[in-house]
Write an enzyme that holds these catalytic residues in place. Structure first.
Site, PDB file in Angstrom:
ATOM      1  N   LYS A 178      12.107   4.222  16.860  1.00  0.00           N
ATOM      2  CA  LYS A 178      12.732   3.799  18.126  1.00  0.00           C
ATOM      3  C   LYS A 178      12.488   2.310  18.346  1.00  0.00           C
ATOM      4  O   LYS A 178      13.414   1.556  18.657  1.00  0.00           O
ATOM      5  CB  LYS A 178      12.135   4.585  19.281  1.00  0.00           C
ATOM      6  CG  LYS A 178      12.438   4.030  20.671  1.00  0.00           C
ATOM      7  CD  LYS A 178      11.892   4.877  21.798  1.00  0.00           C
ATOM      8  CE  LYS A 178      10.480   4.603  22.148  1.00  0.00           C
ATOM      9  NZ  LYS A 178      10.225   3.413  22.970  1.00  0.00           N
ATOM     10  N   ASN A 179      11.247   1.868  18.150  1.00  0.00           N
ATOM     11  CA  ASN A 179      10.894   0.491  18.510  1.00  0.00           C
ATOM     12  C   ASN A 179      11.294  -0.548  17.477  1.00  0.00           C
ATOM     13  O   ASN A 179      11.081  -1.742  17.684  1.00  0.00           O
ATOM     14  CB  ASN A 179       9.398   0.404  18.848  1.00  0.00           C
ATOM     15  CG  ASN A 179       9.077   1.153  20.131  1.00  0.00           C
ATOM     16  OD1 ASN A 179       9.985   1.523  20.883  1.00  0.00           O
ATOM     17  ND2 ASN A 179       7.810   1.409  20.370  1.00  0.00           N
ATOM     18  N   CYS A 201       6.465   0.386  35.192  1.00  0.00           N
ATOM     19  CA  CYS A 201       6.724   1.765  34.786  1.00  0.00           C
ATOM     20  C   CYS A 201       5.399   2.504  34.924  1.00  0.00           C
ATOM     21  O   CYS A 201       4.405   1.949  35.372  1.00  0.00           O
ATOM     22  CB  CYS A 201       7.251   1.814  33.356  1.00  0.00           C
ATOM     23  SG  CYS A 201       5.986   1.430  32.166  1.00  0.00           S
ATOM     24  N   ARG A 226       3.737  -4.367  33.528  1.00  0.00           N
ATOM     25  CA  ARG A 226       4.531  -4.783  32.368  1.00  0.00           C
ATOM     26  C   ARG A 226       5.413  -6.000  32.683  1.00  0.00           C
ATOM     27  O   ARG A 226       6.635  -5.947  32.670  1.00  0.00           O
ATOM     28  CB  ARG A 226       5.327  -3.599  31.835  1.00  0.00           C
ATOM     29  CG  ARG A 226       4.352  -2.482  31.452  1.00  0.00           C
ATOM     30  CD  ARG A 226       4.977  -1.340  30.765  1.00  0.00           C
ATOM     31  NE  ARG A 226       5.455  -1.723  29.432  1.00  0.00           N
ATOM     32  CZ  ARG A 226       6.152  -0.865  28.686  1.00  0.00           C
ATOM     33  NH1 ARG A 226       6.441   0.302  29.163  1.00  0.00           N
ATOM     34  NH2 ARG A 226       6.582  -1.231  27.509  1.00  0.00           N
ATOM     35  N   ASP A 280       0.243   3.515  21.534  1.00  0.00           N
ATOM     36  CA  ASP A 280       1.245   4.587  21.642  1.00  0.00           C
ATOM     37  C   ASP A 280       0.760   5.907  21.060  1.00  0.00           C
ATOM     38  O   ASP A 280       1.468   6.906  21.167  1.00  0.00           O
ATOM     39  CB  ASP A 280       2.550   4.182  20.939  1.00  0.00           C
ATOM     40  CG  ASP A 280       3.246   3.060  21.684  1.00  0.00           C
ATOM     41  OD1 ASP A 280       4.175   2.470  21.128  1.00  0.00           O
ATOM     42  OD2 ASP A 280       2.824   2.767  22.822  1.00  0.00           O
ATOM     43  N   ARG A 303      13.169  10.504  25.218  1.00  0.00           N
ATOM     44  CA  ARG A 303      13.348   9.053  25.026  1.00  0.00           C
ATOM     45  C   ARG A 303      12.925   8.643  23.630  1.00  0.00           C
ATOM     46  O   ARG A 303      13.483   7.711  23.059  1.00  0.00           O
ATOM     47  CB  ARG A 303      12.506   8.268  26.025  1.00  0.00           C
ATOM     48  CG  ARG A 303      12.902   8.429  27.461  1.00  0.00           C
ATOM     49  CD  ARG A 303      12.173   7.456  28.328  1.00  0.00           C
ATOM     50  NE  ARG A 303      12.344   6.094  27.846  1.00  0.00           N
ATOM     51  CZ  ARG A 303      11.873   5.024  28.495  1.00  0.00           C
ATOM     52  NH1 ARG A 303      11.202   5.179  29.615  1.00  0.00           N
ATOM     53  NH2 ARG A 303      12.070   3.812  28.017  1.00  0.00           N
TER      54      ARG A 303
HETATM   55  C1  EPZ Z   1       6.172  -2.544  23.036  1.00  0.00           C
HETATM   56  O1  EPZ Z   1       6.257  -2.713  24.442  1.00  0.00           O
HETATM   57  C2  EPZ Z   1       6.589  -1.107  22.763  1.00  0.00           C
HETATM   58  N1  EPZ Z   1       7.967  -0.906  23.200  1.00  0.00           N
HETATM   59  C3  EPZ Z   1       5.660  -0.151  23.505  1.00  0.00           C
HETATM   60  O2  EPZ Z   1       6.041   1.173  23.148  1.00  0.00           O
HETATM   61  C4  EPZ Z   1       4.227  -0.411  23.016  1.00  0.00           C
HETATM   62  O3  EPZ Z   1       3.349   0.414  23.740  1.00  0.00           O
HETATM   63  C5  EPZ Z   1       3.860  -1.889  23.247  1.00  0.00           C
HETATM   64  O4  EPZ Z   1       4.818  -2.738  22.586  1.00  0.00           O
HETATM   65  C6  EPZ Z   1       2.475  -2.234  22.699  1.00  0.00           C
HETATM   66  O5  EPZ Z   1       2.429  -1.936  21.338  1.00  0.00           O
HETATM   67  C7  EPZ Z   1       8.967  -1.367  22.399  1.00  0.00           C
HETATM   68  O6  EPZ Z   1       8.756  -1.938  21.339  1.00  0.00           O
HETATM   69  C8  EPZ Z   1      10.368  -1.115  22.886  1.00  0.00           C
HETATM   70  P1  EPZ Z   1       3.865  -5.816  24.935  1.00  0.00           P
HETATM   71  P2  EPZ Z   1       6.168  -4.201  25.074  1.00  0.00           P
HETATM   72  O7  EPZ Z   1       4.741  -6.890  25.450  1.00  0.00           O
HETATM   73  O8  EPZ Z   1       6.738  -5.187  24.146  1.00  0.00           O
HETATM   74  C9  EPZ Z   1       1.434  -7.656  28.547  1.00  0.00           C
HETATM   75  C10 EPZ Z   1       6.588   3.411  23.532  1.00  0.00           C
HETATM   76  O9  EPZ Z   1       5.916   4.354  23.942  1.00  0.00           O
HETATM   77  N2  EPZ Z   1       2.558  -8.585  28.713  1.00  0.00           N
HETATM   78  O10 EPZ Z   1       3.385  -5.884  23.522  1.00  0.00           O
HETATM   79  O11 EPZ Z   1       6.709  -4.109  26.465  1.00  0.00           O
HETATM   80  C11 EPZ Z   1       1.827  -6.212  28.840  1.00  0.00           C
HETATM   81  O12 EPZ Z   1       1.750  -5.946  30.232  1.00  0.00           O
HETATM   82  C12 EPZ Z   1       6.491   2.047  24.198  1.00  0.00           C
HETATM   83  O13 EPZ Z   1       7.394   3.458  22.550  1.00  0.00           O
HETATM   84  C13 EPZ Z   1       2.468  -9.594  29.665  1.00  0.00           C
HETATM   85  O14 EPZ Z   1       1.480  -9.710  30.392  1.00  0.00           O
HETATM   86  O15 EPZ Z   1       4.605  -4.404  25.149  1.00  0.00           O
HETATM   87  C14 EPZ Z   1       0.804  -5.436  28.050  1.00  0.00           C
HETATM   88  O16 EPZ Z   1      -0.376  -5.337  28.797  1.00  0.00           O
HETATM   89  C15 EPZ Z   1       5.563   2.089  25.405  1.00  0.00           C
HETATM   90  N3  EPZ Z   1       3.520 -10.452  29.816  1.00  0.00           N
HETATM   91  C16 EPZ Z   1       0.568  -6.325  26.815  1.00  0.00           C
HETATM   92  O17 EPZ Z   1       1.057  -7.627  27.173  1.00  0.00           O
HETATM   93  C17 EPZ Z   1       4.636 -10.379  29.021  1.00  0.00           C
HETATM   94  O18 EPZ Z   1       5.558 -11.210  29.198  1.00  0.00           O
HETATM   95  C18 EPZ Z   1       1.313  -5.881  25.554  1.00  0.00           C
HETATM   96  O19 EPZ Z   1       2.636  -5.647  25.941  1.00  0.00           O
HETATM   97  C19 EPZ Z   1       4.708  -9.350  28.063  1.00  0.00           C
HETATM   98  C20 EPZ Z   1       3.654  -8.475  27.912  1.00  0.00           C
END
Ligand code: EPZ
Length: 418
Positions: A22-23, A117, A122, A305, A397
């Site tokens: 998916k990702n 969410c 996020r 995840d 999803r």
């Molecule tokens: C990706 O989400 C994945 N989704 C998530 O999978 C996964 O849990 C996550 O990466 C971590 O591996 C997709 O790839 C579509 P991040 P993403 O930006 O990119 C903070 C699933 O179950 N952050 O790596 O949204 C954020 O709050 C989903 O398939 C900021 O502060 O995650 C988090 O604490 C859930 N500011 C950390 O960084 C930003 O601008 C990592 O988030 C962006 C992120």
């Protein structure tokens, strides 16, 4: 609304085919916005989130041709709008991925802020800051990000948190920018490497994907491609844990063992036998499950995840396990539902202490987010009696035909109307 009903206690045995990731599919489908003509993507999983990104791309003007066997063709020749509306974005945060490509392709984008969410606030500040460093002018109005840039310019971007979709968004934007972009503290997930492979096939000049420094030299134009989505390492990990929690013996076909090393090490430490070959893994659970400690980290660390799924497994282990969630601030929504099934879990901030019990008991439980749903299904497979999981739209999803794959392995599981 559907619910999933599980009668626990069956050992799962047999083979399961792992679907496309998916990702990886989400950013790769979005990358078609950078091209004009028909792209062909293979091994695209049949998931709710894929339907959502298709609606969003369709809203922007893209057209599709469905082929059989998880092949999807996408043509973004005619992008008629740069507007990603709240109604679509609120159902899937990953919609933010269209921001970078739209600014790169059209010089403008109007994308609804995703909002939080179940697993945390996020924010997308890192996406915004990076695009501003590349010369985009971004304002927030009525809950929408309005971005403009005559032409993005390459920049040196340092992510103070390694963000997966942030890295993907900026990587795509940088492909059509003027000059070189360097991403530092970039995310290293296999899905990023898959996206970089696709962008390079389109004609982008990218190096370093999979490391924490990625360099992109902007080009004038990208061309449509044929490409393959990598297997879903989180689905694979979920089935390995299913073998462990039911004392079963499952062979995963079409997976990449190298993407799962943090998990397979922990599963071996818990007493399982894990036999990896080139594109399959045989996972054999044992009667006795040893407790192990987990700390979630960016790749190649233990994936956040798989944290909820691992917690279900540790809930029936022999001893105590400390589970530390360091990536998201609120990813313990599954705890209270597992406790309703008899799990002994104490949460303190980002840490959970799980004391294994002899057996969980089936109960009516509610899914709160995608991976929490997977955790509750695993608990139901091991529990005594019946578990009814409501709000299964969460599980749809990210898992393709999960109850069909599990029942083919011997689980007593069915989907019924609520
Ligand atoms: C990706 O989400 C994945 N989704 C998530 O999978 C996964 O849990 C996550 O990466 C971590 O591996 C997709 O790839 C579509 P991040 P993403 O930006 O990119 C903070 C699933 O179950 N952050 O790596 O949204 C954020 O709050 C989903 O398939 C900021 O502060 O995650 C988090 O604490 C859930 N500011 C950390 O960084 C930003 O601008 C990592 O988030 C962006 C992120």
């Amino acid at each position: 609304m559907d619910k999933i009903v599980i009668w626990g206690g069956e050992r799962l045995e047999g083979e399961v085919q792992i679907s496309g990731a998916k990702n990886a599919a989400l950013p790769i489908l979005v990358s078609s916005l950078l091209t004009q003509g028909w792209n062909t993507f293979r091994n695209v999983p049949d998931l709710r989130d894929i339907k959502t990104i298709k609606s969003l791309l369709g809203h922007l003007g893209a057209s599709f041709r469905e082929q059989d066997g998880n092949v999807l063709q996408v043509n973004a020749e005619r992008i008629a709008s740069c507007d990603a509306p709240y109604e679509l974005v609120k159902t899937m945060r990953a919609s933010i991925l269209v921001l970078g490509p739209l600014v790169a392709r059209l010089g403008a984008a109007r994308v609804s802020l995703p909002g939080g969410c179940a697993i945390g606030a996020r924010p997308v500040n890192l996406h915004i800051n990076a695009l501003e460093q590349m010369g985009a002018d971004i304002t927030l109005a009525d809950g929408y990000l309005e971005a403009r840039a005559k032409r993005l310019k390459g920049a040196r971007v340092y992510f103070d948190i390694s963000t997966v979709t942030g890295t993907e968004n900026i990587m795509m934007a940088a492909c059509l920018a003027q000059g070189e972009t360097v991403l530092e503290n970039a995310a290293r997930e296999p899905e990023i490497v898959n996206l970089a492979q696709v962008l390079a096939a389109m004609g982008a000049k990218i190096s370093g994907a999979g490391t924490d420094v990625i360099k992109i030299e902007g080009v004038e134009k990208l061309s449509p491609v044929e490409a393959e989505i990598i297997p879903d390492r989180i689905e694979a990990g979920t089935f390995i844990i299913a073998a462990g929690i039911t004392g079963g013996d499952i062979t995963l076909k079409g997976c990449v063992p190298g993407h799962l090393e943090a998990l397979t090490k922990k599963m071996r430490d818990s007493g399982m036998e894990i036999i990896a070959s080139e594109d399959s893994i045989r996972a054999v659970g044992k009667d006795k499950i040893h407790s192990v400690d987990i700390k979630t980290l960016p790749y190649p660390g233990f994936p956040t995840d798989l944290q909820a799924q691992m917690m279900a497994y540790m809930a029936v282990a022999d001893g105590s396990s400390l589970i530390s969630e360091t990536v998201f601030e609120n990813r313990f929504m599954h705890v209270s539902e597992l406790q309703r099934m008899g799990a002994d879990i104490k949460v303190q901030g980002g840490n959970a202490v799980v004391r294994g019990v002899r057996r969980l008991r089936g109960a009516p439980v509610m899914a709160t987010d995608l991976r929490a749903s997977a955790s509750l299904i695993l608990a139901g497979l091991a529990a005594e009696g019946r578990t009814d999981l409501s709000r299964v739209y969460h599980i749809d999803r990210g898992y393709e035909k999960i109850e069909k794959k599990l029942s083919a392995l011997g689980a007593r599981i069915s989907r019924v109307k609520e």
